[in-house]
Design a protein around this motif. Sequence first.
Motif, mmCIF file in Angstrom:
data_model
loop_
_atom_site.group_PDB
_atom_site.id
_atom_site.type_symbol
_atom_site.label_atom_id
_atom_site.label_comp_id
_atom_site.label_asym_id
_atom_site.label_seq_id
_atom_site.Cartn_x
_atom_site.Cartn_y
_atom_site.Cartn_z
ATOM 1 N N ASN A 216 -60.601 21.403 -51.600
ATOM 2 C CA ASN A 216 -60.877 21.351 -53.038
ATOM 3 C C ASN A 216 -61.229 19.964 -53.561
ATOM 4 O OD1 ASN A 216 -60.767 23.925 -54.156
ATOM 5 N ND2 ASN A 216 -58.521 23.970 -54.070
ATOM 6 N N HIS A 217 -60.674 18.931 -52.944
ATOM 7 C CA HIS A 217 -60.859 17.577 -53.473
ATOM 8 C C HIS A 217 -61.389 16.694 -52.351
ATOM 9 C CE1 HIS A 217 -58.652 18.610 -57.193
ATOM 10 N NE2 HIS A 217 -57.948 19.386 -56.384
ATOM 11 N N ILE A 218 -62.465 15.993 -52.622
ATOM 12 C CA ILE A 218 -63.161 15.240 -51.573
ATOM 13 C C ILE A 218 -63.056 13.738 -51.865
ATOM 14 C CG2 ILE A 218 -65.334 14.988 -50.319
ATOM 15 C CD1 ILE A 218 -64.160 17.852 -50.274
ATOM 16 N N GLU A 232 -67.031 19.691 -53.092
ATOM 17 C CA GLU A 232 -65.754 20.282 -53.453
ATOM 18 C C GLU A 232 -65.795 21.796 -53.209
ATOM 19 O OE1 GLU A 232 -67.203 17.795 -55.052
ATOM 20 O OE2 GLU A 232 -65.594 16.304 -55.030
ATOM 21 N N GLY A 233 -64.715 22.322 -52.661
ATOM 22 C CA GLY A 233 -64.652 23.732 -52.257
ATOM 23 C C GLY A 233 -64.822 24.712 -53.412
ATOM 24 N N THR A 235 -63.547 28.008 -53.173
ATOM 25 C CA THR A 235 -62.721 29.178 -52.844
ATOM 26 C C THR A 235 -61.445 29.258 -53.675
ATOM 27 O OG1 THR A 235 -61.797 27.878 -51.024
ATOM 28 C CG2 THR A 235 -63.555 29.432 -50.465
ATOM 29 N N GLY A 236 -61.306 28.428 -54.696
ATOM 30 C CA GLY A 236 -60.110 28.494 -55.540
ATOM 31 C C GLY A 236 -58.865 28.043 -54.801
ATOM 32 N N THR B 378 -61.772 12.752 -59.217
ATOM 33 C CA THR B 378 -61.912 13.888 -58.290
ATOM 34 C C THR B 378 -60.953 15.035 -58.629
ATOM 35 O OG1 THR B 378 -60.304 12.852 -56.783
ATOM 36 C CG2 THR B 378 -62.639 12.411 -56.369
ATOM 37 N N ARG B 380 -60.941 17.553 -60.937
ATOM 38 C CA ARG B 380 -61.429 18.899 -61.287
ATOM 39 C C ARG B 380 -60.547 19.560 -62.345
ATOM 40 N NH1 ARG B 380 -62.918 22.205 -55.995
ATOM 41 N NH2 ARG B 380 -64.395 23.117 -57.456
ATOM 42 N N GLN B 399 -54.105 34.827 -56.949
ATOM 43 C CA GLN B 399 -55.196 34.942 -55.967
ATOM 44 C C GLN B 399 -54.589 35.091 -54.574
ATOM 45 O OE1 GLN B 399 -57.704 31.454 -55.821
ATOM 46 N NE2 GLN B 399 -59.064 32.326 -54.249
#
Lengths: 411, 411
Positions: A216-218, A232-233, A235-236, B378, B380, B399
């Motif tokens: 999620n975080h790059i 950044e991903g 897929t939640g 970063t 989000r 999820q």
Amino acid sequence: MEKRQNGEAKKKEEEPKDSICGYDSLHLLLKDNLNPQHFQEVSRLLTGLNCGKAIETIALPESATALSVKHGFDLQAFSFSADKELLREPRVVRVGLIQNSIALPTTAHFADQKKAIFEKLKPIIEAAGSSGVNILCLQEAWMMPFAFCTREKRWCEFAEPVDGESTRFLQSFALKYNMVIISSILERDINHGEVIWNTSVVIGNHGNIIGKHRKNHIPRVGDFNESTYYMEGNTGHPVFETVYGKIAINICYGRHHPLNWLAFGLNGAEIVFNPSATVGELSEPMWPIEARNAAIANSYFVASINRVGTETFPNAFTSGDGKPAHADFGHFYGSSYVSAPDASCTPSLSRYRDGLLVTDMDLNLCRQLKDKWGFRMTSRYELYADTLARYVKPEFEPQVITDPLLHRKAS
Amino acid sequence: MEKRQNGEAKKKEEEPKDSICGYDSLHLLLKDNLNPQHFQEVSRLLTGLNCGKAIETIALPESATALSVKHGFDLQAFSFSADKELLREPRVVRVGLIQNSIALPTTAHFADQKKAIFEKLKPIIEAAGSSGVNILCLQEAWMMPFAFCTREKRWCEFAEPVDGESTRFLQSFALKYNMVIISSILERDINHGEVIWNTSVVIGNHGNIIGKHRKNHIPRVGDFNESTYYMEGNTGHPVFETVYGKIAINICYGRHHPLNWLAFGLNGAEIVFNPSATVGELSEPMWPIEARNAAIANSYFVASINRVGTETFPNAFTSGDGKPAHADFGHFYGSSYVSAPDASCTPSLSRYRDGLLVTDMDLNLCRQLKDKWGFRMTSRYELYADTLARYVKPEFEPQVITDPLLHRKAS
């Protein structure tokens, strides 16, 4: 001194320059140099051991210890305990974490490099399987050198689809040992323009692919030029319901983001794995902090894995705060460990050697800690949902109370 | 061995039963029992010291050290460093933290108890003032015993309005020493039906009251029966812009809530103070974790204060997981310390004695770490604003990806 289940004799010869005083892990440095009473008190303060329920070492089968001696990898095994409940049976899960260095120089043919890592991992995975591990997790991008420091795009050749050869390699072990395996790979998304992702594949205990999660975080820090390679991903924050419990994966740099940890918790995770690749100079003082904080704050277990060794690349590169051009990424310091929701944690694996950490945990402890501390219940999420919704608007104004006498001179 | 600036001779006689191996703080236990090379490496791993910029001890004026010797309180002083910037001058702030036990038995007349605490604190505040402290913070509810374990409502008599006698006591020192002072009191809100709050008052360097903040998260754990006395705060997450920088206060149990830390960061805090009252058996392994994590994740300094000593109450009480009725709250373990955004931290004050910790910090370090690690950039937040907004709805569905073979037997 506790029984070390592995070939300790190998330690000395494998120590890199990074080792300034000849120790294998913080735990052993303290244990070997403090008297037992001092060591016990330091352990209580630092790791929650002997505070309430003590963590205990567990014995593994001879087949596993023999593999660790033969192949020279660190092997440690611990058990967290939980209270016995009246209305639920214990739900004890055995988790295995593998840390390893690469197997061939980065100048070798890519196919040979990958194959050599497979060969190197086989006995460690066999040791996990024969130890009865239920859920096994490998380190981030385990099937390749961590080449993202170089910014050279040719390393993208290592990428594979979710059902590629690295997954197939592990599926056979999942089936053989009835294990869930979490495999973090560089992913090639063939259905979306062949783009690259940093992805964890979750393989079920029948060898089936349950699903995937994308990082999620790059990072954009030091030599971690990963944002050159993947985004950044998308897929939640999936939680995978496996036969052994509800698990999630927070990949590497995501451990610096408390909201990332939180979201896996909100979705019901009981164990969050953090497959990582990080180097001593940059992050080592953070390593014992962030995962433990996440375990405490979210009332779940966290399993942290870091790769081992120093990887040298053919072409020197620059980045990282004006350092002169250099060809290696620094020392990946291993030190994989597990944190529990009651603030205790296992000792860490070696800073220098490949290793397998086996940990028993009763997942009932998660809800026991929720009931005890009440963090979820006292969290006032409505307040923060509103705060974040306001914050992300460009016109957000922070809540600041300015001293009206700010510019008056001191009397 | 480093110079201890205080009356070390007093140590032995003041050690309570809680001390199992005769040490004053974790830092000194390690320093006195490891060889220098081992100590340096342990410090690097545990506290980020010597990793990049080293923390240094600083000398305080003779007037301050004389007060510490005369009155037997721990006095330690350190300095964090930051890179020199080309376009901003350094913004070095000297922060003081005071930890203390109560001064009279809890059976004494309430007026006498409060007055005795005032008298006990005077020389410590004088030492802070003569050391040039810019921002001083006292512990949670410093003007009373931490009586919320008892659930007896008579302790509410200690409550004061924001401009009450405890504030007036400190205003004189703020003016005398040009200090900002953060004072955490039990508040009586006379304009709203005389209700009770757990509140920090921010006193400006001219002796003026800049504002207040009320504790956001209230514990229901062990003997921490605070929810019997006051409700969750209604002041949001204010940041106070003082002449010395932007500060905020996360009171006690709020340190377990990463979102609470986050919101102070979003509003621009550069130093967040965490005045606390917490006991060894419950929280000690969490103490070195949560504040440091907050400092790392939010790129600000965190100043943690815990009270000292064991407070015994006239009537035995029950709570806390079926323990037999008891008359004390356990040992408040002091150990106040400061965490920096670069993952380093100071050693902690004594576990047993009153103390003053003086720390110099260049607030420029906050933005330097934001630029280096990029956590804010970063993060989000849009994603999490959405997650939280969905989560708080009763019909929220997590999820979860369920293994379709969940109920198939292992082959």
